[in-house]
Design an enzyme around this catalytic site. Sequence first.
Site, mmCIF file in Angstrom:
data_model
loop_
_atom_site.group_PDB
_atom_site.id
_atom_site.type_symbol
_atom_site.label_atom_id
_atom_site.label_comp_id
_atom_site.label_asym_id
_atom_site.label_seq_id
_atom_site.Cartn_x
_atom_site.Cartn_y
_atom_site.Cartn_z
ATOM 1 N N HIS A 1 43.602 41.839 41.545
ATOM 2 C CA HIS A 1 43.873 40.304 41.282
ATOM 3 C C HIS A 1 43.429 40.041 40.019
ATOM 4 C CE1 HIS A 1 45.730 40.044 45.230
ATOM 5 N NE2 HIS A 1 45.017 40.875 45.469
ATOM 6 N N HIS B 1 48.577 38.942 37.247
ATOM 7 C CA HIS B 1 48.824 39.775 38.606
ATOM 8 C C HIS B 1 49.753 39.098 39.382
ATOM 9 C CE1 HIS B 1 45.530 37.146 40.042
ATOM 10 N NE2 HIS B 1 46.101 37.350 40.978
ATOM 11 N N ASP C 1 50.744 38.246 43.520
ATOM 12 C CA ASP C 1 50.094 38.448 44.781
ATOM 13 C C ASP C 1 51.377 38.936 45.839
ATOM 14 O OD1 ASP C 1 47.534 37.686 44.149
ATOM 15 O OD2 ASP C 1 47.856 35.734 44.745
ATOM 16 N N HIS D 1 48.761 39.613 51.037
ATOM 17 C CA HIS D 1 47.538 38.968 50.397
ATOM 18 C C HIS D 1 47.050 37.792 51.279
ATOM 19 C CE1 HIS D 1 44.373 37.646 47.601
ATOM 20 N NE2 HIS D 1 45.274 36.548 47.290
#
Length: 267
Positions: A73, A77, A79, A83
Amino acid sequence: MEHEEVLLPGGRVRLVDLSRPLGPTPGEPAPPRLRRITHEEGAELWRQMFGIPESALPSGLGFAGEVVEASTHAATHVDAPFHYAPVSEGRRARTIDEVPLSWFVGPAVVIDVSDLPDGCLIPAEELEERLEEIGHTLSAGDVVLLRTGAGEHWGEEEFFWRGCGLGREAVLYLVERGVRLIGTDAWSLDRPYPVIGAEWRERRDPSLLWPAHFAGMEREYCQIEKLANLGRLPPVGATLVCFPVRVEQGSGAWARAVAFVPTEGDG
């Protein structure tokens, strides 16, 4: 890199790099660590492994490289639903290597909220008004990108607490209209973590704890954080491509986010 143009079957486009570099930066509480392997070290490694002398190599040098220790992260990035929680929409939440690739390419819709104060919680009504201002009605597959202004502070310690964020209702508003990927130039799609922490100490209200992330328990979606150069994109008309690295069972992964912006005069 941010001004390159390429000719595609549909016409000429300008490439806008929306990605932050993966490396040490004051804006990351747990910054990535890079150990660089020099060309000289590369040659020594081959000598140790295979007995190949430096004299056998061009210029006596081997290959350079890097060894990276970093959160998935860090930097720009994506998710994955996993997550946010182990379950989404009543079933096991998908990890980053399980999310369809189609989620990571689509029409970019840039919503400029940089006039809002740092720490502001953006309601669904605000998103609706901003979309009306740019004359856009969301369609399935749109990628909504929030320009909060936090990106201007990348590389500074204060980046961690800059920008505004979405709440539960705002995320659900987007996802229910077919948006599967939501992006931001801030550290998080939620409000800055220091703001959330301070608010918890004062109010002890669980509903204010990362409501954007936890909305993923109700409706499956991905988010892309720490984007760059959103100010170089038009409100509508660009195409975003941001395929994440295929980290096995990952909660997220680094991505090279690039926007394709049609140049003027192309049909």
